[in-house]
Design an enzyme around this catalytic site. Structure first.
Site, mmCIF file in Angstrom:
data_model
loop_
_atom_site.group_PDB
_atom_site.id
_atom_site.type_symbol
_atom_site.label_atom_id
_atom_site.label_comp_id
_atom_site.label_asym_id
_atom_site.label_seq_id
_atom_site.Cartn_x
_atom_site.Cartn_y
_atom_site.Cartn_z
ATOM 1 N N ASP A 137 -51.781 -21.672 -37.949
ATOM 2 C CA ASP A 137 -52.549 -21.185 -36.813
ATOM 3 C C ASP A 137 -53.781 -20.484 -37.378
ATOM 4 O O ASP A 137 -53.718 -19.338 -37.807
ATOM 5 C CB ASP A 137 -51.693 -20.212 -35.985
ATOM 6 C CG ASP A 137 -52.476 -19.618 -34.828
ATOM 7 O OD1 ASP A 137 -53.699 -19.838 -34.759
ATOM 8 O OD2 ASP A 137 -51.852 -18.939 -33.986
ATOM 9 N N TYR A 191 -49.064 -13.791 -33.782
ATOM 10 C CA TYR A 191 -49.238 -14.154 -32.368
ATOM 11 C C TYR A 191 -49.849 -15.540 -32.310
ATOM 12 O O TYR A 191 -50.809 -15.837 -33.032
ATOM 13 C CB TYR A 191 -50.163 -13.138 -31.685
ATOM 14 C CG TYR A 191 -50.450 -13.456 -30.235
ATOM 15 C CD1 TYR A 191 -49.445 -13.400 -29.272
ATOM 16 C CD2 TYR A 191 -51.736 -13.814 -29.831
ATOM 17 C CE1 TYR A 191 -49.721 -13.696 -27.945
ATOM 18 C CE2 TYR A 191 -52.012 -14.103 -28.503
ATOM 19 C CZ TYR A 191 -51.006 -14.041 -27.558
ATOM 20 O OH TYR A 191 -51.265 -14.325 -26.236
ATOM 21 N N LYS A 218 -61.315 -19.701 -30.840
ATOM 22 C CA LYS A 218 -62.285 -18.622 -31.112
ATOM 23 C C LYS A 218 -63.634 -19.147 -31.638
ATOM 24 O O LYS A 218 -64.454 -19.599 -30.852
ATOM 25 C CB LYS A 218 -61.655 -17.569 -32.019
ATOM 26 C CG LYS A 218 -60.387 -16.968 -31.338
ATOM 27 C CD LYS A 218 -59.963 -15.643 -31.891
ATOM 28 C CE LYS A 218 -58.600 -15.210 -31.405
ATOM 29 N NZ LYS A 218 -58.571 -14.207 -30.387
HETATM 30 N N1 PLP Z 1 -53.393 -17.709 -32.285
HETATM 31 C C1 PLP Z 1 -53.896 -16.581 -32.805
HETATM 32 C C2 PLP Z 1 -53.764 -16.320 -34.274
HETATM 33 C C3 PLP Z 1 -54.516 -15.638 -31.976
HETATM 34 O O1 PLP Z 1 -54.966 -14.490 -32.505
HETATM 35 C C4 PLP Z 1 -54.630 -15.937 -30.601
HETATM 36 C C5 PLP Z 1 -55.287 -14.983 -29.697
HETATM 37 O O2 PLP Z 1 -55.716 -13.915 -30.055
HETATM 38 C C6 PLP Z 1 -54.099 -17.136 -30.117
HETATM 39 C C7 PLP Z 1 -53.488 -17.997 -30.981
HETATM 40 C C8 PLP Z 1 -54.199 -17.471 -28.661
HETATM 41 O O3 PLP Z 1 -55.513 -17.816 -28.359
HETATM 42 P P1 PLP Z 1 -56.064 -17.663 -26.849
HETATM 43 O O4 PLP Z 1 -56.128 -16.207 -26.563
HETATM 44 O O5 PLP Z 1 -57.408 -18.339 -26.923
HETATM 45 O O6 PLP Z 1 -55.125 -18.395 -25.970
#
Ligand code: PLP
Length: 428
Positions: free
Chosen positions: A239, A144, A267
């Site tokens: 990511d 994700y 995060k």
């Molecule tokens: N990338 C990863 C690996 C994530 O787990 C998440 C959200 O859980 C995101 C991107 C998206 O981040 P946000 O919820 O701050 O938009």
């Protein structure tokens, strides 16, 4: 457990907020029931609107590596709030956070701060397209990267390599710009690159996936992605929104010693406030406006309160022994869970990496989304509710990672193991 007030609040919320929640994962659609409404958090615990305490392993889905309301983070926020909440102009704090991140990541020369992980990943893809002049990207099933259009896709069932949107409102054109391969499957990646390599701007991957449970890369997977992308002139985007400053000070990339071209963060770098970031090699980042032609902006980007919380968090994480102690506590919890599992005799796979941990009701290891979706959702649902009733707050979905913080004590872990033993024994 009494949840009368939470239930009333949830019913009221459903009248005014779709599904009663501001992010679908907070709803209990995977596990059934109504979510407790949270009134406060302190250290490893949260308190709901009905006065129930829980040991929290969601930790706001990862950011709270120091626990709730850590005194140094609260003080940083308080101090900055009194000086103003936002200026829409550069601040020394942004520079400080940018320097802390670039110092911790050898692959990042320059970084742009945004307000969420979604924004970071969305911008990283635009940057990769701008830099390479190519349109397509490749992502992995079960990873994700936030909710931007081109990333809400899955592998199609029909013709080879054609993707389908996983959300209404994503156009077929956007879906068709994204190739999807199974996580840990280098052969598929090679096949997609052999047929389309010259069109692919970037591969985006969670180097350790935290969105189908906790699924680490198989040996050679990450290294293979690096060599395939280099061979085809595509960029590699890590990511590290979850893994950044979570598994060690810096990124998982430091651990495997593979340098991506762009890294996405979020995060932990915001210490529980809204911060995201994307950064990478200088020549790539110089494509970003105002230096280059790739436009990306934000009214609250680099928000001073959020950045102050992030700096306070990273300063605390820099102290010697923090990650070792986090990993040791997580190992204690997971070793305890494995012992309970063996004692009661149930098919449960438990994994931990640093302060990330995850479990799946399965008799075989989970290495991909296809395998994650075969795990026993009904057992998860039952375990989740048993644990909640015992005051243990887990993610309301079998596809998530759990997190420990520096605030989790041995007593928290012991209480968790006692609750788990009761529940697993009833499931076995
Ligand atoms: N990338 C990863 C690996 C994530 O787990 C998440 C959200 O859980 C995101 C991107 C998206 O981040 P946000 O919820 O701050 O938009």
């Amino acid at each position: 457990m009494k949840l009368a007030k939470s239930e009333r609040l949830f019913n009221r919320s459903r009248d005014h907020i779709p599904g009663g929640v501001n992010s679908p994962v907070r709803s209990y659609s995977h596990v059934g029931g109504a979510p407790p409404f949270i009134a406060s958090g302190q250290g490893s615990r949260i308190l709901d609107a009905d006065g129930n305490f829980y040991i929290d392993y969601v930790m706001s889905w990862g950011p709270l590596i120091l626990g709730h309301a850590h005194p140094e983070v609260v003080e940083a926020i308080r101090k900055q709030a009194a000086l103003g909440t936002s200026y829409g102009a550069p601040t020394e704090l942004e520079l400080e956070l940018a320097e802390m991140i670039t110092d911790a990541f050898p692959s990042i020369d320059m970084i742009r701060l945004v307000s969420s992980g979604t924004e970071a990943c969305m911008s990283a893809l635009r940057l990769a397209r701008a830099y390479t002049g190519r349109d397509k990207i490749l992502k992995f099933e079960g990873c994700y990267h936030g909710h931007s259009d081109g990333l809400l896709v899955q592998a199609g069932s029909g013709a080879a390599h054609l993707s389908e949107a996983t959300s209404a409102g994503v156009t077929s054109a956007q879906a068709s710009d994204t190739f999807v391969a199974p996580f840990n499957d280098l052969e598929q990646v090679e096949r997609i690159f052999d047929a389309n390599g010259e069109q692919i701007a970037a591969v985006i991957v969670e180097p350790v996936s935290g969105n189908m449970g906790l699924v680490p890369p198989e040996p050679g997977f990450i290294e293979g992605l690096r060599s395939i992308t280099l061979e085809h002139g595509s960029l590699l985007i890590f990511d590290e929104v979850i893994t950044g400053f979570r598994v060690l000070y810096g990124g998982y990339q430091n651990h495997v010693d593979v340098r991506p071209d762009i890294t996405c963060l979020g995060k932990v770098i915001g210490g529980g406030m809204p911060v995201g970031a994307y950064g990478g090699r200088k020549d790539v980042m110089e494509t970003v406006a105002p230096l280059g032609p790739m436009y990306q902006a934000g009214t609250l980007s680099g928000n001073p309160i959020a950045v102050a919380a992030g700096i306070a968090t990273l300063n605390a994480l820099r102290r010697p022994g923090v990650y070792e102690s986090l990993a040791a506590s997580t190992e204690r919890l997971c070793a305890g869970l494995r012992a309970v599992r063996d004692e009661v005799g149930i098919d449960l796979r438990i994994r931990n990496l640093g302060s990330m941990w995850g479990f799946a009701f399965s008799d075989t290891p989970v290495t991909s989304y296809a395998e994650a979706s075969q795990t026993d959702a009904e057992a998860y649902r039952k375990f989740f509710h048993d644990m909640l009733d015992s005051g243990i707050y887990l993610a309301p979905s079998p596809y998530e990672t759990s997190f420990l913080s520096t605030a989790h004590s041995d007593r928290d872990i012991d209480n968790t193991l006692t609750a788990a033993r009761d529940s697993l024994a009833s499931l076995a």
